[in-house]
Design a protein around this motif. Sequence first.
Motif, PDB file in Angstrom:
ATOM      1  N   ARG A  83       0.593  -0.890   0.084  1.00 46.00           N
ATOM      2  CA  ARG A  83       0.275  -0.114   0.083  1.00 46.00           C
ATOM      3  C   ARG A  83       0.686   0.647   0.017  1.00 46.00           C
ATOM      4  O   ARG A  83       1.650   1.301   0.695  1.00 46.00           O
ATOM      5  N   TYR A  84       0.664   2.099  -0.651  1.00 49.77           N
ATOM      6  CA  TYR A  84       1.591   3.250  -1.321  1.00 49.77           C
ATOM      7  C   TYR A  84       0.730   4.629  -1.652  1.00 49.77           C
ATOM      8  O   TYR A  84      -0.340   4.022  -2.873  1.00 49.77           O
ATOM      9  N   LEU A  85       0.783   5.902  -1.321  1.00 45.70           N
ATOM     10  CA  LEU A  85      -0.243   6.753  -2.036  1.00 45.70           C
ATOM     11  C   LEU A  85       0.057   6.937  -3.135  1.00 45.70           C
ATOM     12  O   LEU A  85       1.569   7.123  -3.474  1.00 45.70           O
ATOM     13  N   ASN A  86      -0.911   7.124  -3.916  1.00 47.88           N
ATOM     14  CA  ASN A  86      -1.273   7.430  -5.326  1.00 47.88           C
ATOM     15  C   ASN A  86      -0.519   9.645  -5.361  1.00 47.88           C
ATOM     16  O   ASN A  86      -0.715  10.041  -4.290  1.00 47.88           O
ATOM     17  N   PRO A  87      -0.511   9.800  -6.581  1.00 43.90           N
ATOM     18  CA  PRO A  87      -0.311  11.390  -6.352  1.00 43.90           C
ATOM     19  C   PRO A  87      -1.475  12.683  -5.749  1.00 43.90           C
ATOM     20  O   PRO A  87      -0.978  13.311  -5.274  1.00 43.90           O
ATOM     21  N   GLN A  88      -2.344  11.792  -6.181  1.00 45.23           N
ATOM     22  CA  GLN A  88      -3.848  12.456  -5.358  1.00 45.23           C
ATOM     23  C   GLN A  88      -3.943  12.469  -3.689  1.00 45.23           C
ATOM     24  O   GLN A  88      -3.908  13.911  -2.834  1.00 45.23           O
ATOM     25  N   GLU A  89      -3.512  11.528  -3.268  1.00 44.59           N
ATOM     26  CA  GLU A  89      -3.003  10.823  -2.052  1.00 44.59           C
ATOM     27  C   GLU A  89      -2.584  11.766  -1.233  1.00 44.59           C
ATOM     28  O   GLU A  89      -2.549  12.207  -0.252  1.00 44.59           O
ATOM     29  N   GLU A  90      -1.076  11.864  -1.678  1.00 44.06           N
ATOM     30  CA  GLU A  90       0.022  12.620  -1.229  1.00 44.06           C
ATOM     31  C   GLU A  90      -0.140  13.797  -1.448  1.00 44.06           C
ATOM     32  O   GLU A  90       0.036  14.708  -0.335  1.00 44.06           O
ATOM     33  N   ASN A  91      -1.208  14.329  -2.298  1.00 40.44           N
ATOM     34  CA  ASN A  91      -1.134  16.369  -2.641  1.00 40.44           C
ATOM     35  C   ASN A  91      -2.310  16.482  -1.133  1.00 40.44           C
ATOM     36  O   ASN A  91      -2.653  17.190  -0.415  1.00 40.44           O
ATOM     37  N   ALA A  92      -3.171  15.179  -1.228  1.00 41.01           N
ATOM     38  CA  ALA A  92      -3.800  15.721   0.177  1.00 41.01           C
ATOM     39  C   ALA A  92      -3.294  15.502   1.495  1.00 41.01           C
ATOM     40  O   ALA A  92      -4.334  16.310   2.434  1.00 41.01           O
ATOM     41  N   LEU A  93      -3.098  14.884   1.383  1.00 39.56           N
ATOM     42  CA  LEU A  93      -1.727  14.329   2.717  1.00 39.56           C
ATOM     43  C   LEU A  93      -0.720  16.885   2.844  1.00 39.56           C
ATOM     44  O   LEU A  93      -1.487  16.761   4.656  1.00 39.56           O
ATOM     45  N   GLU A  94      -0.216  16.350   2.008  1.00 36.08           N
ATOM     46  CA  GLU A  94       0.326  17.256   2.311  1.00 36.08           C
ATOM     47  C   GLU A  94      -0.778  18.712   2.330  1.00 36.08           C
ATOM     48  O   GLU A  94      -0.743  19.717   3.460  1.00 36.08           O
ATOM     49  N   ASP A  95      -2.245  19.062   2.334  1.00 33.37           N
ATOM     50  CA  ASP A  95      -3.259  19.603   2.196  1.00 33.37           C
ATOM     51  C   ASP A  95      -3.952  19.675   3.974  1.00 33.37           C
ATOM     52  O   ASP A  95      -4.400  20.467   4.228  1.00 33.37           O
ATOM     53  N   ALA A  96      -3.726  18.764   4.195  1.00 28.64           N
ATOM     54  CA  ALA A  96      -4.147  17.890   5.804  1.00 28.64           C
ATOM     55  C   ALA A  96      -3.319  18.828   6.745  1.00 28.64           C
ATOM     56  O   ALA A  96      -3.375  19.625   7.142  1.00 28.64           O
ATOM     57  N   VAL A  97      -1.677  18.756   6.050  1.00 29.61           N
ATOM     58  CA  VAL A  97      -1.417  18.950   7.119  1.00 29.61           C
ATOM     59  C   VAL A  97      -0.534  20.558   7.072  1.00 29.61           C
ATOM     60  O   VAL A  97      -1.054  21.117   8.645  1.00 29.61           O
ATOM     61  N   ARG A  98      -1.046  21.352   6.081  1.00 30.44           N
ATOM     62  CA  ARG A  98      -0.594  22.734   5.980  1.00 30.44           C
ATOM     63  C   ARG A  98      -2.538  22.876   6.524  1.00 30.44           C
ATOM     64  O   ARG A  98      -2.229  24.247   7.402  1.00 30.44           O
ATOM     65  N   ILE A  99      -3.612  22.736   6.391  1.00 33.40           N
ATOM     66  CA  ILE A  99      -4.863  23.539   7.238  1.00 33.40           C
ATOM     67  C   ILE A  99      -4.940  23.022   8.947  1.00 33.40           C
ATOM     68  O   ILE A  99      -5.074  23.734   9.384  1.00 33.40           O
ATOM     69  N   ARG A 100      -3.956  21.783   8.740  1.00 32.73           N
ATOM     70  CA  ARG A 100      -3.715  21.681  10.154  1.00 32.73           C
ATOM     71  C   ARG A 100      -3.186  22.468  10.996  1.00 32.73           C
ATOM     72  O   ARG A 100      -3.584  22.887  12.063  1.00 32.73           O
ATOM     73  N   ASN A 101      -1.967  23.256  10.196  1.00 32.55           N
ATOM     74  CA  ASN A 101      -0.823  24.077  11.187  1.00 32.55           C
ATOM     75  C   ASN A 101      -1.682  25.366  10.863  1.00 32.55           C
ATOM     76  O   ASN A 101      -1.550  26.311  12.070  1.00 32.55           O
ATOM     77  N   GLU A 102      -2.886  25.559  10.299  1.00 31.31           N
ATOM     78  CA  GLU A 102      -2.945  26.999  10.095  1.00 31.31           C
ATOM     79  C   GLU A 102      -3.977  26.816  10.637  1.00 31.31           C
ATOM     80  O   GLU A 102      -4.300  27.878  11.597  1.00 31.31           O
ATOM     81  N   GLU A 103      -4.783  25.951  11.395  1.00 31.63           N
ATOM     82  CA  GLU A 103      -5.902  26.395  12.501  1.00 31.63           C
ATOM     83  C   GLU A 103      -5.397  26.181  13.669  1.00 31.63           C
ATOM     84  O   GLU A 103      -5.993  26.760  15.195  1.00 31.63           O
ATOM     85  N   ALA A 104      -4.413  25.451  13.576  1.00 29.93           N
ATOM     86  CA  ALA A 104      -3.400  25.407  15.488  1.00 29.93           C
ATOM     87  C   ALA A 104      -3.348  26.780  15.393  1.00 29.93           C
ATOM     88  O   ALA A 104      -3.538  27.407  16.363  1.00 29.93           O
ATOM     89  N   ILE A 105      -2.182  27.465  14.548  1.00 35.90           N
ATOM     90  CA  ILE A 105      -1.832  28.756  14.720  1.00 35.90           C
ATOM     91  C   ILE A 105      -2.884  29.872  15.034  1.00 35.90           C
ATOM     92  O   ILE A 105      -2.467  30.812  15.602  1.00 35.90           O
ATOM     93  N   THR A 106      -4.107  29.576  14.318  1.00 39.39           N
ATOM     94  CA  THR A 106      -5.433  30.136  14.932  1.00 39.39           C
ATOM     95  C   THR A 106      -6.000  30.453  16.612  1.00 39.39           C
ATOM     96  O   THR A 106      -6.103  30.980  16.227  1.00 39.39           O
ATOM     97  N   ALA A 107      -5.687  29.246  16.361  1.00 39.71           N
ATOM     98  CA  ALA A 107      -6.471  28.564  17.937  1.00 39.71           C
ATOM     99  C   ALA A 107      -5.133  29.174  18.916  1.00 39.71           C
ATOM    100  O   ALA A 107      -6.140  29.815  20.253  1.00 39.71           O
ATOM    101  N   ARG A 108      -3.772  29.059  19.062  1.00 41.14           N
ATOM    102  CA  ARG A 108      -2.843  29.730  19.850  1.00 41.14           C
ATOM    103  C   ARG A 108      -3.133  31.164  20.040  1.00 41.14           C
ATOM    104  O   ARG A 108      -2.948  32.143  21.102  1.00 41.14           O
ATOM    105  N   LYS A 109      -3.699  31.533  18.811  1.00 43.07           N
ATOM    106  CA  LYS A 109      -3.272  33.606  19.044  1.00 43.07           C
ATOM    107  C   LYS A 109      -4.913  33.695  19.476  1.00 43.07           C
ATOM    108  O   LYS A 109      -4.636  34.527  19.652  1.00 43.07           O
ATOM    109  N   SER A 110      -5.988  32.586  19.093  1.00 41.57           N
ATOM    110  CA  SER A 110      -7.050  33.407  19.674  1.00 41.57           C
ATOM    111  C   SER A 110      -6.939  33.250  21.419  1.00 41.57           C
ATOM    112  O   SER A 110      -7.367  34.038  22.077  1.00 41.57           O
TER     113      SER A 110
END
Length: 225
Positions: free
Chosen positions: A21-48
């Motif tokens: 089992r390995y990630l296809n290109p679409q899944e790789e991109n989806a995982l990268e997007d999920a990491v980015r969104i997680r980071n943005e949510e954490a930064i916003t929550a910490r600022k608040s």
Amino acid sequence: MIEKHDLNKVKAIKFDNTVVRYLNPQEENALEDAVRIRNEEAITARKSANEFRQARGYDLFPSLEGVRFIDHVEPILLLAMNTGMRRGEILSLKWKNVDLDRKVLTITTENSKSKKLRHIPLNTKAYDALTDWKAQNPNSEFVFESEPGIPFKDVKKRFEALLKKAEIENFRFHDFRHHFASKLVMLGVDLNTVRELLGHSDLKMTLRYAHLAPEHKAEAVNLLG
């Protein structure tokens, strides 16, 4: 009723049920997007949270703005995807076994499943991740510490949350080893080199990836033509 029989001499048929089992290109991109969104949510929550605490005169939490990694999860994923290391090897890794000058890390015998020393070159993604993480954690003994001198035991909950956010199914942390090996084979890397990088003691374990490079078989038979 029957005292003896010869069926115990019959060997069961062995089926190759190994799932690569390995990630296809679409899944790789989806995982990268999920990491980015997680980071943005954490930064916003910490600022608040800090705005709330500042208004009430409480001590502020460390700001997450301007740092590359909000916590250990992203650098662990980058290391897994770009080195093929086992989860236990990553979590037990110490900075003394990471040579950023030579861009190589060492898996010691006590932390290796095969009990063999091996060296893994760091590609650009792995090197940059470790360099930036080291800058954020200059005095730690282990690369990924939950407390001073104590490494993280697992990343299961955060990892599964990322997979859910990325809508990726049937993927385990161990599958990053398959992902790493599969991408190498599909890029034309020979199986013995992949075996050495993964730390397999037997080439038979690495042969599971051979089907991902059918062009090598085609080149071989074409030599006859």
